[in-house]
Design a protein around this motif. Structure first.
Motif, short mmCIF file in Angstrom:
data_model
loop_
_atom_site.label_atom_id
_atom_site.label_comp_id
_atom_site.label_asym_id
_atom_site.label_seq_id
_atom_site.Cartn_x
_atom_site.Cartn_y
_atom_site.Cartn_z
N PRO A 28 0.86 -1.12 0.01
CA PRO A 28 0.05 -0.03 0.09
C PRO A 28 0.82 1.40 0.10
CG PRO A 28 -0.05 -0.97 2.16
CD PRO A 28 0.82 -2.03 1.21
N LEU A 29 2.33 1.16 0.27
CA LEU A 29 2.94 2.43 0.32
C LEU A 29 4.02 2.62 -0.81
CD1 LEU A 29 3.43 2.49 4.10
CD2 LEU A 29 1.73 3.89 2.69
N GLU A 30 3.52 1.81 -1.79
CA GLU A 30 4.47 1.71 -2.89
C GLU A 30 3.60 2.08 -4.23
OE1 GLU A 30 6.34 -1.93 -3.44
OE2 GLU A 30 7.32 -1.77 -1.60
N GLY A 31 4.23 3.14 -5.18
CA GLY A 31 3.72 3.25 -6.49
C GLY A 31 2.50 4.28 -6.51
N GLU A 32 1.42 3.67 -7.17
CA GLU A 32 0.17 4.42 -7.39
C GLU A 32 -0.59 4.33 -6.23
OE1 GLU A 32 -1.82 3.81 -10.75
OE2 GLU A 32 -0.15 3.78 -12.25
N SER A 33 -0.36 3.44 -5.31
CA SER A 33 -1.21 3.18 -4.24
C SER A 33 -0.89 4.13 -3.02
CB SER A 33 -0.63 1.92 -3.40
OG SER A 33 -1.04 0.89 -4.20
N VAL A 34 0.38 5.09 -3.28
CA VAL A 34 0.19 6.02 -2.26
C VAL A 34 -0.51 7.29 -2.62
CG1 VAL A 34 2.17 7.88 -1.27
CG2 VAL A 34 2.74 5.36 -1.67
N THR A 35 -0.58 7.54 -4.11
CA THR A 35 -1.22 8.55 -4.62
C THR A 35 -2.76 8.34 -4.49
OG1 THR A 35 0.40 8.89 -6.44
CG2 THR A 35 -2.01 9.84 -6.75
N ALA A 36 -3.10 6.89 -4.37
CA ALA A 36 -4.47 6.57 -4.18
C ALA A 36 -4.96 7.01 -2.91
CB ALA A 36 -4.65 5.16 -4.65
N LEU A 37 -4.08 6.56 -1.82
CA LEU A 37 -4.68 6.79 -0.46
C LEU A 37 -4.56 8.17 -0.39
CD1 LEU A 37 -2.12 4.11 1.04
CD2 LEU A 37 -4.38 3.95 0.96
N ILE A 38 -3.73 8.94 -0.84
CA ILE A 38 -3.42 10.43 -0.71
C ILE A 38 -4.88 11.11 -1.04
CG2 ILE A 38 -2.58 12.62 -0.99
CD1 ILE A 38 0.14 11.07 -1.01
N THR A 39 -5.42 10.77 -2.05
CA THR A 39 -6.49 10.97 -2.69
C THR A 39 -7.92 10.58 -1.73
OG1 THR A 39 -5.47 10.94 -4.84
CG2 THR A 39 -7.85 11.13 -4.94
N ILE A 40 -7.64 9.64 -1.42
CA ILE A 40 -8.63 9.01 -0.61
C ILE A 40 -8.72 9.77 0.74
CG2 ILE A 40 -9.43 7.16 0.92
CD1 ILE A 40 -8.40 5.28 -1.17
N LEU A 41 -7.94 10.26 1.38
CA LEU A 41 -7.60 11.03 2.44
C LEU A 41 -8.35 12.26 2.13
CD1 LEU A 41 -6.96 11.49 5.56
CD2 LEU A 41 -4.58 12.09 4.44
N ALA A 42 -7.92 12.90 1.00
CA ALA A 42 -8.42 14.47 0.48
C ALA A 42 -9.98 14.26 0.29
CB ALA A 42 -7.78 14.63 -0.76
N GLY A 43 -10.36 13.09 -0.24
CA GLY A 43 -11.96 12.85 -0.30
C GLY A 43 -12.54 12.93 1.02
N VAL A 44 -11.99 12.11 1.82
CA VAL A 44 -12.62 12.24 3.42
C VAL A 44 -12.53 13.70 3.99
CG1 VAL A 44 -12.32 11.28 5.83
CG2 VAL A 44 -12.23 9.97 3.81
N CYS A 45 -11.56 14.42 3.90
CA CYS A 45 -11.32 15.73 4.38
C CYS A 45 -12.36 16.62 3.66
CB CYS A 45 -9.90 16.25 4.01
SG CYS A 45 -8.74 15.55 5.10
N ALA A 46 -12.68 16.69 2.24
CA ALA A 46 -13.67 17.37 1.53
C ALA A 46 -15.07 17.01 2.14
CB ALA A 46 -13.42 17.02 0.36
N ILE A 47 -15.24 15.66 2.32
CA ILE A 47 -16.58 15.41 2.88
C ILE A 47 -16.80 15.99 4.21
CG2 ILE A 47 -18.18 13.36 3.80
CD1 ILE A 47 -17.14 11.80 1.40
N PHE A 48 -15.75 16.01 5.11
CA PHE A 48 -15.92 16.31 6.54
C PHE A 48 -16.15 17.82 6.48
CE2 PHE A 48 -13.56 17.51 10.69
CZ PHE A 48 -14.68 17.14 11.38
N LEU A 49 -15.29 18.52 5.49
CA LEU A 49 -15.50 20.30 5.48
C LEU A 49 -17.03 20.42 5.03
CD1 LEU A 49 -12.18 21.05 4.03
CD2 LEU A 49 -12.79 21.63 6.24
N MET A 50 -17.65 19.65 4.16
CA MET A 50 -18.78 19.99 3.66
C MET A 50 -19.83 19.75 4.78
SD MET A 50 -18.72 21.41 0.55
CE MET A 50 -17.16 21.71 1.09
N LEU A 51 -19.86 18.62 5.69
CA LEU A 51 -20.46 18.40 6.60
C LEU A 51 -20.41 19.75 7.92
CD1 LEU A 51 -19.95 14.97 7.55
CD2 LEU A 51 -21.95 15.92 6.60
N ILE A 52 -19.15 20.21 7.95
CA ILE A 52 -18.89 21.31 9.03
C ILE A 52 -19.59 22.67 8.18
CG2 ILE A 52 -17.28 22.85 9.89
CD1 ILE A 52 -15.34 20.61 10.01
N LEU A 53 -19.60 22.74 6.84
CA LEU A 53 -20.31 24.12 6.51
C LEU A 53 -21.61 23.97 6.66
CD1 LEU A 53 -19.96 26.56 4.76
CD2 LEU A 53 -20.26 25.24 2.75
#
Length: 67
Positions: A28-53
């Protein structure tokens, strides 16, 4: 504003699901998996921010009603 937050949350959820399929769970911490994990984290943050808004807008409406 409510419709926009729902649309952004849905797009973030679709992004999370799409990138979840890109994660290689054997390495999970090699190649494109790292990018996918970062993007998953960014998506979770976006959902959390929309809930706060949305919650802050609801509080703002209740405060205006009391005045």
């Amino acid at each position: 504003m409510k419709i926009i937050t729902i649309i952004i949350s849905l797009l973030a959820f679709v992004l999370i699901v799409f990138n979840f399929t890109k994660v290689d769970f054997n390495a999970p911490l090699e190649g494109e998996s790292v990018t996918a994990l970062i993007t998953i984290l960014a998506g979770v943050c976006a959902i959390f921010l929309m809930l706060i808004l949305r919650i802050s807008k609801q509080i703002e409406e209740k405060v205006k009603q009391r005045r």
